[in-house]
Design an enzyme around this catalytic site. Structure first.
Site, PDB file in Angstrom:
ATOM      1  N   GLU A   1       0.842  -1.197   0.006  1.00  0.00           N
ATOM      2  CA  GLU A   1      -0.044   0.108  -0.097  1.00  0.00           C
ATOM      3  C   GLU A   1       0.890   1.269  -0.072  1.00  0.00           C
ATOM      4  O   GLU A   1       0.966   1.923   0.846  1.00  0.00           O
ATOM      5  CB  GLU A   1      -0.831  -0.225   1.308  1.00  0.00           C
ATOM      6  CG  GLU A   1      -2.056  -0.782   1.013  1.00  0.00           C
ATOM      7  CD  GLU A   1      -3.044  -0.839   2.102  1.00  0.00           C
ATOM      8  OE1 GLU A   1      -2.907   0.099   3.104  1.00  0.00           O
ATOM      9  OE2 GLU A   1      -4.063  -1.229   2.078  1.00  0.00           O
TER      10      GLU A   1
ATOM     11  N   GLU B   1      -6.364  -7.467  -0.601  1.00  0.00           N
ATOM     12  CA  GLU B   1      -6.630  -7.007   0.660  1.00  0.00           C
ATOM     13  C   GLU B   1      -7.897  -6.461   0.713  1.00  0.00           C
ATOM     14  O   GLU B   1      -8.273  -5.373  -0.182  1.00  0.00           O
ATOM     15  CB  GLU B   1      -5.783  -6.026   1.318  1.00  0.00           C
ATOM     16  CG  GLU B   1      -6.014  -5.746   2.792  1.00  0.00           C
ATOM     17  CD  GLU B   1      -4.872  -4.823   3.554  1.00  0.00           C
ATOM     18  OE1 GLU B   1      -3.736  -5.310   3.255  1.00  0.00           O
ATOM     19  OE2 GLU B   1      -5.197  -4.118   4.098  1.00  0.00           O
TER      20      GLU B   1
END
Length: 481
Positions: free
Chosen positions: A168, A256
């Site tokens: 991320e 995710e």
């Protein structure tokens, strides 16, 4: 003369070593597994496909940070989720900071444990470089190169392994300025060793800017781009970005997502989550859910104190965990190939050669189940019917009652009986093919239908017991109609 003899001797030894020590072929331990059936994955257009070029959707779990909840990442927990939830992929989340790899390189050992378990179980696995706190993946680029070179050298011959090189990126890190240049350095490190593996690249703003990647994609094959979402925070805007990216011809993998809001807490927002899982199903977008842990937050799958080794009852799952388990089960191909729903079977135990039998041809609730000489009566005939989620009910022809684990038992030795079918988890069974035979796994416990003490005499009791692969737990199924 001695020198010449010595040279010949050495040559013979070297020849012997070359002939004798052939590297073992690297295959999956589970012959009927999802990896055995689908092989090396690749990207075709905007879709992940199997070795036959057929679109595939993988569904599974991501761990929480290995440094905090690594106890849940082990062979037993993955086996439980494969056999009882239907996972086809697992993602061990190896943080870079906060006690992760950069602070403690031994964290990679837990990744290796997870990868080996996935190989043994025949499921896919994502090796995750969990960029988060540092924002820019270039901060630890050199460490990432060393890590992925090691992983690729270890697993280049296994079709199970997928590489996720930046979880991320966030903050100031943009696709064009930081993430794509990082990926263009990192991908050749892997590709020089593993030429076929899928590589997943994170995108900006905590992997929400997949549209930026679609507008300037990486000029390499077998590359996917990830989008992360939390159902309480992210909705149609992010779904539109995914559709836009796919319309530009890039492939998306949801490595995710959570049922909570973006904090990992709040909720769970199950109605919003269902919109997302339907969206992913319609597009065959593969996913792993955050997260396999017992942290006190809405996105955790497990209740506090749940066993690290699987065997979780509903009471040990959170609302999120139960929802995600059902979404994984939904439309997950069952490994019990060859079973025709609604047909009648006799089941003959491999260890004893005797048939699964209702004692004394009983028809009342509580009638005991045993083994007995195969006699062709209705007491030994069973209608096996698909009830969804890879599970079956098993109804005795003579009594019209179901194969039932008494008192919802989950312990080794819990008795198996007949009882009016009510749809309880103690009356639903996974039927898993093992070579040419089958094992029956009780849905409520994950334990196998078992002949007590591997007995062979008429009247030997049938119970549940830990799945141990013995002939006392293997059954030949013969279709009768």
């Amino acid at each position: 003369m001695f020198k010449k003899m010595f040279t010949v001797f050495c040559a013979l030894i070297i020849t012997f070593m070359i002939v004798s020590f052939v590297p073992p072929q690297k295959v999956n331990a589970e012959a009927n597994s999802v990896v055995a059936q689908n092989g090396q994955l690749r990207v075709s257009g905007n879709q992940l496909v199997n070795q036959a070029g057929e679109a595939i959707q993988l569904k599974g779990m991501s761990s929480h940070g290995l440094q905090w909840f690594g106890q849940y990442v082990n062979y037993d927990s993955l086996k439980w989720m494969r056999d009882n939830w239907g996972i086809t992929i697992f993602r061990p989340a190896m943080y870079t900071q906060d006690g992760g790899y950069v602070n403690d390189p031994s964290q990679k050992n837990k990744v290796k444990e997870a990868v080996q378990a996935a190989i043994d179980l025949g499921i896919y696995v994502i090796i995750d470089w969990h960029v988060l706190g540092e924002k820019d993946p270039n901060i630890y680029k050199e460490q990432a190169k060393g890590f992925f070179a090691e992983m690729a050298n270890l697993y280049k011959d296994y079709p199970n392994v997928i590489y996720e090189i930046a979880n991320e990126p966030n903050g100031y890190a943009t696709w064009n300025g930081h993430i794509k240049p990082y990926a263009e350095e990192m991908i050749p490190v892997i590709r020089s060793i593993d030429t076929n593996g899928i590589i997943i690249v994170g995108t900006g703003t905590w992997s929400q800017d997949v549209h930026d990647a679609a507008n300037n994609p990486i000029a390499q094959s077998n590359i996917m781009y990830t989008t992360h979402f939390y159902a309480g925070t992210h909705g149609s805007l992010l779904r539109d970005r995914i559709d836009y990216a796919r319309s530009k011809g890039v492939a998306v993998f949801i490595t995710e997502w959570g049922t909570s809001d973006a904090s990992g807490d709040g909720g769970p927002f199950l109605a919003e989550s269902k919109v997302w899982t339907d969206f992913m199903k319609d597009r065959k977008l593969s996913w792993t859910n955050w997260s396999l842990c017992d942290k006190t937050e809405a996105s955790a799958a497990l209740a506090p104190g749940a066993s690290p080794y699987g065997g979780w009852s509903d009471a040990q799952l959170t609302a999120s965990g139960k929802f995600v388990r059902e979404q994984i089960k939904s439309a997950t191909p069952t490994p019990s190939d060859g079973i025709v729903s609604g047909k009648t079977y006799k089941m003959v135990n491999v260890g004893s050669g005797k048939a699964l039998d209702a004692a004394a041809a009983g028809t009342a609730n509580g009638t005991n189940v045993q083994i007995w000489d195969d006699n062709g009566t209705g007491a030994q005939q069973w209608i096996i019917t698909d009830v969804g989620g890879g599970l079956y009910k098993v109804i005795n022809v003579n009594s019209n009652t179901g194969l039932d684990v008494a008192e919802m038992g989950t312990a080794n030795g819990s008795n198996v009986q007949l009882w009016s079918y009510g749809g309880g988890s103690n009356q639903k069974w996974s039927i898993v093919k093992v070579g040419s035979t089958y094992k029956l796994i009780a849905s409520n416990s994950g334990k196998a239908l078992d002949v007590a003490a591997a007995g062979t005499e008429n009247g030997t009791n049938v119970q549940i017991w830990d799945d141990n692969g013995t002939n006392a737990q293997k059954w030949n199924l013969y279709q009768l109609n």
